[in-house]
Design a protein around this motif. Structure first.
Motif, PDB file in Angstrom:
ATOM      1  N   ALA A 298       0.782  -1.327  -0.042  1.00 25.90           N
ATOM      2  CA  ALA A 298       0.140  -0.061  -0.026  1.00 25.90           C
ATOM      3  C   ALA A 298       1.109   1.358  -0.260  1.00 25.90           C
ATOM      4  O   ALA A 298       0.291   2.489  -0.213  1.00 25.90           O
ATOM      5  N   HIS A 299       2.080   1.229   0.246  1.00 22.45           N
ATOM      6  CA  HIS A 299       3.042   2.417   0.412  1.00 22.45           C
ATOM      7  C   HIS A 299       3.220   3.038  -1.167  1.00 22.45           C
ATOM      8  O   HIS A 299       3.585   2.455  -1.980  1.00 22.45           O
ATOM      9  N   PRO A 300       2.895   4.120  -1.326  1.00 31.36           N
ATOM     10  CA  PRO A 300       2.721   4.819  -2.543  1.00 31.36           C
ATOM     11  C   PRO A 300       4.140   4.902  -3.173  1.00 31.36           C
ATOM     12  O   PRO A 300       4.258   4.473  -4.546  1.00 31.36           O
ATOM     13  N   GLU A 301       5.135   5.296  -2.501  1.00 36.08           N
ATOM     14  CA  GLU A 301       6.429   5.235  -3.119  1.00 36.08           C
ATOM     15  C   GLU A 301       7.149   3.892  -3.567  1.00 36.08           C
ATOM     16  O   GLU A 301       7.584   3.657  -4.665  1.00 36.08           O
ATOM     17  N   VAL A 302       6.787   2.830  -2.920  1.00 35.86           N
ATOM     18  CA  VAL A 302       7.130   1.516  -3.121  1.00 35.86           C
ATOM     19  C   VAL A 302       6.312   0.992  -4.367  1.00 35.86           C
ATOM     20  O   VAL A 302       7.013   0.332  -5.163  1.00 35.86           O
ATOM     21  N   ARG A 303       5.031   1.173  -4.373  1.00 39.54           N
ATOM     22  CA  ARG A 303       4.171   0.940  -5.538  1.00 39.54           C
ATOM     23  C   ARG A 303       4.768   1.442  -6.831  1.00 39.54           C
ATOM     24  O   ARG A 303       4.816   0.909  -7.990  1.00 39.54           O
ATOM     25  N   ARG A 304       5.094   2.951  -6.627  1.00 39.98           N
ATOM     26  CA  ARG A 304       5.674   3.519  -7.780  1.00 39.98           C
ATOM     27  C   ARG A 304       6.813   3.066  -8.526  1.00 39.98           C
ATOM     28  O   ARG A 304       7.045   2.882  -9.569  1.00 39.98           O
ATOM     29  N   ALA A 305       7.822   2.747  -7.348  1.00 41.51           N
ATOM     30  CA  ALA A 305       9.071   2.588  -7.732  1.00 41.51           C
ATOM     31  C   ALA A 305       9.402   1.084  -7.845  1.00 41.51           C
ATOM     32  O   ALA A 305      10.280   0.819  -8.789  1.00 41.51           O
ATOM     33  N   TYR A 306       8.924   0.011  -7.459  1.00 40.46           N
ATOM     34  CA  TYR A 306       9.429  -1.186  -7.343  1.00 40.46           C
ATOM     35  C   TYR A 306       8.313  -2.211  -7.793  1.00 40.46           C
ATOM     36  O   TYR A 306       8.825  -3.397  -8.359  1.00 40.46           O
ATOM     37  N   LEU A 307       7.051  -1.801  -7.405  1.00 39.11           N
ATOM     38  CA  LEU A 307       6.263  -2.900  -7.797  1.00 39.11           C
ATOM     39  C   LEU A 307       5.482  -2.798  -8.947  1.00 39.11           C
ATOM     40  O   LEU A 307       5.525  -3.776 -10.022  1.00 39.11           O
TER      41      LEU A 307
END
Length: 256
Positions: free
Chosen positions: A238-247
């Motif tokens: 659910a973390h927005p930065e993780v979703r954008r950068a890695y997932l």
């Protein structure tokens, strides 16, 4: 509250003026599976190298079951219960599958490492090796030369060698890299099965997000040598930065 098995505090490794790992702190609890993700260059391998004694930290501390192991050599850390697999197969290709496990058992028990004598002179080691191979569904390959078995089976043999040292903490470094989907499923199922016994605590670095979200109790996301996010799979997803950068697309594929 359960005490951490592993406590990492402000762990830092600098090469010249560049910090490959900077100020990472982490508690790992008994019987959990914690995955470490991040792009190439995030510091995952350097972090592992410090935990296993292959590199000495510039700053910070590593405490295993209440004992400071910071900067100890790999052999001592292994004897204290930390075992590691590598991205590249780390087995003896000319030996049989069982002989590979017997070598690890022989070293663990402090017996002679003259490999030719292991099988003929130590029946308890033979039997222990057979038990490990059976646990990993490798019994049918026991007498085959390790160099000729499939890539996926080689990775399983490496895990068998790791388990032969009776570790408290297992560091798996990209365990499914280069595997077919079927091989990946076998390794994933094995990790989950071993974790369910309550005898092992796992740290896993892995690029396959399906594997990560399938096996991990918690996930540490590293970015440029630092800890970006540490939380449950749901929190990390659910973390927005993780979703954008890695997932990205991988996350969409995993969505129900």
């Amino acid at each position: 509250m359960t005490e951490p098995l592993l406590q990492v505090k402000n762990l830092t490794k600098r090469f010249g003026g560049v910090a490959a790992v900077s100020g990472v702190s982490l508690d790992v609890f008994p019987r959990e599976t914690l995955a470490i993700i991040g792009p190439n260059g995030a510091g995952k391998t350097t972090f592992y190298n410090m935990l296993s004694g292959r590199m000495t930290p510039t700053e910070g501390s590593i405490v295993l079951e209440g004992t400071d192991i910071t900067g100890l050599p790999p052999q001592r850390i292994s004897r204290m219960g930390v075992s590691r697999s590598f991205q590249i197969n780390n087995i003896f290709s000319e030996m049989t599958v069982r002989e590979n496990v017997e070598v690890a058992l022989s070293a663990y028990h402090g017996h002679s490492r003259r490999w030719a004598n292991i099988a003929t002179r130590n029946k308890p080691i033979q039997q222990e090796a057979d038990s490990i191979l059976e646990r990993l569904s490798l019994s049918d390959l026991a007498h085959r030369r390790a160099g000729v078995i499939s890539y996926g089976d080689k990775r399983l043999v490496e895990i068998a060698v790791v388990l032969a040292t009776r570790p408290h903490l297992v560091l798996l470094d990209e365990p499914t890299a280069g595997m077919t989907p079927d091989e990946t499923h076998r390794v994933t199922a094995l990790v989950k099965s071993l974790a369910s016994t309550g005898n092992y605590t796992f740290l896993i670095t892995e690029h396959d997000m399906r594997v990560v979200f399938d096996v991990a109790d918690r996930i540490l996301v590293m970015h440029r040598g630092q800890s970006l996010v540490l939380g449950t799979p749901q929190e990390v997803r659910a973390h927005p930065e993780v979703r954008r950068a890695y997932l990205g697309d991988a996350d969409e594929e995993m969505a129900p």
